[in-house]
Design a protein around this motif. Sequence first.
Motif, PDB file in Angstrom:
ATOM      1  N   VAL A 171       0.843  -1.200   0.000  1.00  0.00           N
ATOM      2  CA  VAL A 171       0.000   0.000   0.000  1.00  0.00           C
ATOM      3  C   VAL A 171       0.875   1.246   0.000  1.00  0.00           C
ATOM      4  O   VAL A 171       0.647   2.185  -0.758  1.00  0.00           O
ATOM      5  CB  VAL A 171      -0.959  -0.001   1.216  1.00  0.00           C
ATOM      6  N   GLN A 172       1.899   1.240   0.844  1.00  0.00           N
ATOM      7  CA  GLN A 172       2.789   2.395   0.927  1.00  0.00           C
ATOM      8  C   GLN A 172       3.494   2.634  -0.413  1.00  0.00           C
ATOM      9  O   GLN A 172       3.585   3.774  -0.877  1.00  0.00           O
ATOM     10  CB  GLN A 172       3.827   2.177   2.029  1.00  0.00           C
ATOM     11  N   GLN A 173       3.981   1.571  -1.039  1.00  0.00           N
ATOM     12  CA  GLN A 173       4.668   1.716  -2.325  1.00  0.00           C
ATOM     13  C   GLN A 173       3.729   2.256  -3.397  1.00  0.00           C
ATOM     14  O   GLN A 173       4.106   3.105  -4.200  1.00  0.00           O
ATOM     15  CB  GLN A 173       5.249   0.372  -2.757  1.00  0.00           C
ATOM     16  N   TRP A 174       2.488   1.774  -3.401  1.00  0.00           N
ATOM     17  CA  TRP A 174       1.527   2.214  -4.405  1.00  0.00           C
ATOM     18  C   TRP A 174       1.124   3.667  -4.181  1.00  0.00           C
ATOM     19  O   TRP A 174       0.926   4.409  -5.143  1.00  0.00           O
ATOM     20  CB  TRP A 174       0.313   1.306  -4.411  1.00  0.00           C
ATOM     21  N   VAL A 175       1.002   4.079  -2.940  1.00  0.00           N
ATOM     22  CA  VAL A 175       0.678   5.475  -2.661  1.00  0.00           C
ATOM     23  C   VAL A 175       1.821   6.370  -3.149  1.00  0.00           C
ATOM     24  O   VAL A 175       1.586   7.401  -3.786  1.00  0.00           O
ATOM     25  CB  VAL A 175       0.408   5.698  -1.153  1.00  0.00           C
ATOM     26  N   LYS A 176       3.052   5.971  -2.876  1.00  0.00           N
ATOM     27  CA  LYS A 176       4.200   6.772  -3.326  1.00  0.00           C
ATOM     28  C   LYS A 176       4.276   6.820  -4.855  1.00  0.00           C
ATOM     29  O   LYS A 176       4.657   7.827  -5.430  1.00  0.00           O
ATOM     30  CB  LYS A 176       5.500   6.199  -2.760  1.00  0.00           C
ATOM     31  N   ARG A 177       3.898   5.706  -5.503  1.00  0.00           N
ATOM     32  CA  ARG A 177       4.008   5.630  -6.955  1.00  0.00           C
ATOM     33  C   ARG A 177       2.876   6.359  -7.663  1.00  0.00           C
ATOM     34  O   ARG A 177       3.102   7.094  -8.619  1.00  0.00           O
ATOM     35  CB  ARG A 177       4.018   4.168  -7.390  1.00  0.00           C
ATOM     36  N   PHE A 178       1.650   6.148  -7.223  1.00  0.00           N
ATOM     37  CA  PHE A 178       0.501   6.678  -7.935  1.00  0.00           C
ATOM     38  C   PHE A 178      -0.012   8.006  -7.388  1.00  0.00           C
ATOM     39  O   PHE A 178      -0.774   8.694  -8.051  1.00  0.00           O
ATOM     40  CB  PHE A 178      -0.632   5.652  -7.937  1.00  0.00           C
ATOM     41  N   CYS A 179       0.360   8.358  -6.186  1.00  0.00           N
ATOM     42  CA  CYS A 179      -0.082   9.626  -5.590  1.00  0.00           C
ATOM     43  C   CYS A 179       1.112  10.329  -4.949  1.00  0.00           C
ATOM     44  O   CYS A 179       1.127  10.571  -3.744  1.00  0.00           O
ATOM     45  CB  CYS A 179      -1.162   9.377  -4.544  1.00  0.00           C
TER      46      CYS A 179
END
Length: 122
Positions: free
Chosen positions: A41-49
């Motif tokens: 979740v943390q990686q996806w937040v950093k990547r997409f937002c």
Amino acid sequence: MKSVNSYSDDFKRKVASHYLGSDLSMAATAKLYGLKTPSSVQQWVKRFCPDQALPNDGTTKEPAPTVLPDSPEGMLARIRELESDLASEKLKNLAANKMIDIAERDLKINIRKKSGAKQSKK
């Protein structure tokens, strides 16, 4: 051998936006969407937002910003508050030192570090 799950970018965006828009923790969001690790979740937040700040997830504690008072009365109140905090910390330090003294005396163990180059071992 590890099994690797691949998720679509749409799914990753959905999870990241749900996490940012809700009060759930990363672990709760990961569990809700059936993810094995909350770090996804943390990686996806950093990547997409990337422009969105991550909410404080309880893992790091940031000190609250100190607001300095403008008025003399506010300054005096702040000084009294700081003096009270200092007195409390002095008492805690005194209690800790007394506890160490008693433990060293009664249990006959060395707790404090010896000064100097030669530190004897007992």
